[in-house]
Motif scaffolding. Sequence first.
Motif, mmCIF file in Angstrom:
data_model
loop_
_atom_site.group_PDB
_atom_site.id
_atom_site.type_symbol
_atom_site.label_atom_id
_atom_site.label_comp_id
_atom_site.label_asym_id
_atom_site.label_seq_id
_atom_site.Cartn_x
_atom_site.Cartn_y
_atom_site.Cartn_z
ATOM 1 N N ASP A 83 -4.215 2.940 -9.301
ATOM 2 C CA ASP A 83 -5.469 3.022 -8.540
ATOM 3 C C ASP A 83 -6.166 1.670 -8.431
ATOM 4 O O ASP A 83 -6.713 1.340 -7.388
ATOM 5 C CB ASP A 83 -6.410 4.048 -9.181
ATOM 6 C CG ASP A 83 -6.191 5.447 -8.606
ATOM 7 O OD1 ASP A 83 -5.605 5.519 -7.492
ATOM 8 O OD2 ASP A 83 -6.581 6.429 -9.255
ATOM 9 N N SER B 65 2.233 11.779 -0.816
ATOM 10 C CA SER B 65 2.622 10.388 -1.015
ATOM 11 C C SER B 65 2.341 9.534 0.210
ATOM 12 O O SER B 65 2.323 8.316 0.121
ATOM 13 C CB SER B 65 4.093 10.292 -1.418
ATOM 14 O OG SER B 65 4.903 10.595 -0.311
ATOM 15 N N SER C 286 -0.464 10.287 2.047
ATOM 16 C CA SER C 286 -1.858 10.639 2.290
ATOM 17 C C SER C 286 -2.040 11.574 3.485
ATOM 18 O O SER C 286 -2.973 11.441 4.262
ATOM 19 C CB SER C 286 -2.706 9.383 2.518
ATOM 20 O OG SER C 286 -2.487 8.470 1.497
ATOM 21 N N ARG D 278 0.982 4.028 -3.148
ATOM 22 C CA ARG D 278 0.595 5.420 -2.943
ATOM 23 C C ARG D 278 1.749 6.355 -3.265
ATOM 24 O O ARG D 278 1.578 7.414 -3.868
ATOM 25 C CB ARG D 278 0.200 5.647 -1.483
ATOM 26 C CG ARG D 278 -1.157 5.125 -1.199
ATOM 27 C CD ARG D 278 -1.469 5.155 0.294
ATOM 28 N NE ARG D 278 -2.656 4.374 0.491
ATOM 29 C CZ ARG D 278 -3.864 4.793 0.195
ATOM 30 N NH1 ARG D 278 -4.058 6.025 -0.251
ATOM 31 N NH2 ARG D 278 -4.903 4.018 0.349
ATOM 32 N N ILE E 177 -4.289 -0.188 -5.811
ATOM 33 C CA ILE E 177 -4.546 0.381 -4.486
ATOM 34 C C ILE E 177 -5.907 -0.068 -3.979
ATOM 35 O O ILE E 177 -6.077 -0.410 -2.811
ATOM 36 C CB ILE E 177 -4.440 1.926 -4.520
ATOM 37 C CG1 ILE E 177 -2.978 2.345 -4.713
ATOM 38 C CG2 ILE E 177 -5.006 2.553 -3.249
ATOM 39 C CD1 ILE E 177 -2.760 3.822 -4.973
ATOM 40 N N ASP F 296 0.833 -1.188 0.000
ATOM 41 C CA ASP F 296 0.000 0.000 0.000
ATOM 42 C C ASP F 296 0.877 1.252 0.000
ATOM 43 O O ASP F 296 0.659 2.178 -0.783
ATOM 44 C CB ASP F 296 -0.916 -0.012 1.229
ATOM 45 C CG ASP F 296 -1.891 1.132 1.222
ATOM 46 O OD1 ASP F 296 -2.736 1.166 0.293
ATOM 47 O OD2 ASP F 296 -1.812 2.007 2.109
#
Lengths: 482, 310, 319
Positions: free
Chosen positions: B133, B200, B202, B24, B136, B20
């Motif tokens: 995406d 990067s 979040s 990202r 993710i 994850d």
Amino acid sequence: MQTSELLNNYHVDSHTWDEMYLNESVREQYRGVVEFMQRLSIEELNKKEELAKGLFMSQGVTFTVYSSGEGIEKIFPFDIIPRIITATEWKFIEEGIKQRLKALNLFLKDVYNEQFIIQDGIVPAEMIYSCPHYLREMYRFPVPYDIYVHIAGIDLIRNYDGSFYILEDNLRTPSGVSYMLENREITKRLFPDLLPKNNVRAVTEYPNILHRNLVSLSPRRISKPTIVVLSPGIYNSAYFEHTTLARLMGVELVEGRDLVVDNHKVYMKTTAGLHQVDVIYRRVDDEFLDPLMFNGSSMLGVSGIMNAYRKGNVAIVNAIGNGVADDKAIYTYVPQMIRYYLNEEPILKNVPTFQLGHDEQREEVFANMHKMVIKKTNESGGYGMLMGHVASEREMELYKEQILINPRQFIAQPIISLSSSPCYMNGKLVPRRVDLRPYALCGPEGIEIVPGGLTRVALKEGSLVVNSSQGGGSKDTWVLAI
Amino acid sequence: MLSRVADSLYWMSRYLERTDGILRMLKMNYASSQDDLGEFSWKPVLQIFTYMNEGEANAIAFQSRAVLQYMVTERENPNSVFNIVTHARENARSIQDHITKEMWQCLNDYYHAVRNEHLLIRLEREDPISVLDVLIKHGLLYYGTTDITMARGESYVFLTMGKFLERALQSADILDVKFSDVNFDFSKTDTTYWKYLLLSISGYELYLKTYRSGFEPRKVVEQIVLNDNFPRSVKYSINRLHGYFERIRNQGNTKANEKMQFMIGRLRSHINYSTVEMIEEEGLHLYLLRVKKELRDIANALNQYYFAYS
Amino acid sequence: MPKFKIHHVTRYNYETPVRDSANQILLFPIQDDFQQVLKQDLHITGEPMVDIYKDFYGNEVGSFMNAEPHLELVIDSKLEVITRGNHEPADDQPAEIQWAELHKIRSQFPYIDFLKQEQFSSLGEVTRIIGEMDLRSLTPYQTGKKLNDYIFTHFQYIKGITSVETTLEEVWNLKAGVCQDFAHLLLVMLRKIEIPARYVSGYVCPNKSGMRGEGATHAWVEAYIPFYGWLGFDPTNNCNVNGMHVRLAVGRSFSNCSPVKGTYKGTSSHTLEVGVSVSYEDGRTSEEPSAVLAAQPKNANGEQENSYRRYMEMIQQQQ
């Protein structure tokens, strides 16, 4: 219109028993399924096939094939049309298997103890002592309740007249039962409401019966004994089955490295220290089970586990050394065993078998090789087999040379045609050859057989080999209540 | 619980957390590269997430597509998404009876997605962000499924400990590398640089809401190390790690528990009683080094006391 | 009736702690008309519970475990044992009757197991040599003596030249080995001519007679002689067994009789030392085990065995 489209390619071989067709008409037990399918368009049927594939894939019902260093997951091909067994047929099969298992279990107890059957000249001593699976380590070994075979998968086939024959007894670590369970779950999705409408008996009891039997074997009389399923690990082709069974029984799935023997007791290593294990349903072969006793280089087993077993501190299922009873050469003697131990006539027939260790029988087989199937006594899964009717002269000659090196390791049987059953392929039903492996569970209370089993199918046209390693698939197996 | 099972749960979880993080970070760096007027360097990314040496990293540092390919689908890169997801699934496969069927299906779908042969082609030719995406989302599906279906027993504890340990390590690593890129200069005020760092992991929106004064390195450090509400901060992760460990503390294995409790407790106190000023005084790099070392010690202790089965 | 005091020490040392060890010992002498144990004192590191059972061949087998980390395993056995020699076979039946008797029992228990031949490449050569000896004109007893002599004469006794992993083929080509190899070769030859033969593991107590095999465990062969029973042949010393051998175990081959074997888990390699000393009624004592403790030859693949998570076999070789 649909009828003809679905069935117009269904040509039954005249020397073959067909499970669906009798004299150009559909047998009663198959009518419900055929009618259901006829109401669907080809698109819908194809969609069902796709759905089945998708379900198997996303549930990880796969086996792993290794090539060029990378594991490739494959699904065991599944044919959507169920194989249907009538209540009468099932009653016969059930009685036959129970009788056979009773005798085989008595045989195991006998050969590992008093050996009456050898003394009375029914089975020659050479037969037993030359069998690589006759484990001297099991001689006079106290086996709980004298049960050696707790789980058996007995392979049945049907000859051209529809009569059932035993093809092979699997008394060591028979596999495939998870497919019996999963195939049924898929059928529920593919054919909604069809199962109850056709009075199909459920197979869901299997894990419950198995669990109950395992609990009853616990040497410690405690309310919640620790039961484990011992697997060789994720690289084993039947790993999916091991997890399925552990999950359905609600027990721990362990590998050899999770266990240790101390003071003649088996423990598993947990985050809170060592925890004693009472019953082991092992899916690790005999020779890998205890590196101290058998194959010293085995990394799948548990050193000292045989000593814990001998002391009665742990129960192991199936017992060790069962291979002497499902050896393909010993197979020949099973009808005699039934007469000897039970004083009964065998209900299910044996396929006539020639012992290639026997000079005259070998001569006869060599003279008629093209009508024979020749198998290695200690191999299964369709490996090392020669199908005489399709083998070339050269293959036969090479095989003969192999046989002559160690004839005891080979048997021959006349080629039995195997019954055919409808398979759905490209919008049509076509006949393909099938066998049947019901699963029997033996506990202190007796033998139970879940109404169903694994129907394996040779997906290649005309093929008689149903093993998954040789391009076989499977079907859901329906046993009707009435 | 079997030691081996705890080990597999923990590693499955660490691998997914790592995936994850990587995805990202790739997504935001790619977006960043589109804004960059000069040449955008992927070197820090390669340094954090691969075993490449300087020369190897330099060789592809300016080729976005090559980096994406290496980080996502490269079989030879042990830390590629392809390999990490495969490891996660291998771990899951051996403990299928300890995770829910739904979780197993998620992982299985994820696994089949990263093995999809079109993935590489799409990464090369299409909009990489849409490709990332998709991946993710597979991860998110796993998180959600775990949250909703998994029983809150011992399994969940090891799973969660793996997750937060990995996350704390990652956040510390990212901060360390990004700041070393500017020589730990707290006066660098290039807005874009900090914006993409936060994006990067979040943390961009939270930053905007918390600190209205614009981008300032000290505040960035504060958010990533010390923010109680930022789910990727080192502090948040360690507090979680501590909380979950407390749940298994009272089961047998006393010696191990005491040792673990001491290690986690010490690290937690250290973080909880830190301020940005103290970090600056000690030096961010040294501070982070110490945090990372203690996290690794905790991982080793888990291995020794809880997972030693062979 | 000679009386012997035997002291047998087996010691494993590990560089770093190992655990999960499980072991099997065949250190309990057979008790029958020819052998009687007066006393046995067995000590094992950590004093684990030793469980004893009788195996297929009638040997007493002990097993014990140690799951805790440990650096050493010592198995110390002190024995007092009386032996009694057997009279020689009368051997008064015509050879053909004796061979016929052997042929008759060949597929009977227990003989069937002691006729099963281990396959190896040079077996054809062995068959040819036996054929040239024209043994069928001799009685089985005379045959046994002749083959015993053949092994003794044609093979050199060299300690350390072979290990427990050396194959029959290798020994046959080396034309040398230790008692274990001599015994295996004699088994092959006896079985080839249909004389049931079994491997025997034990101690030899030669006192001053200078026989080979002192200071370690010994191995020899028992052949089944019609109308007589099992008779011991010691090819290492070219003699019949007669009161100077103490039997620990019998079996088809060494693998059924290994005095000590075990497995453990750990990253460490191990050293194995074995020593046997014998005290005689005349007061003479061979050297104490501590003095004769001898390092055992490493297995050929010793290096590879050290890898992590690998089970290891620890088997001592008989000399």
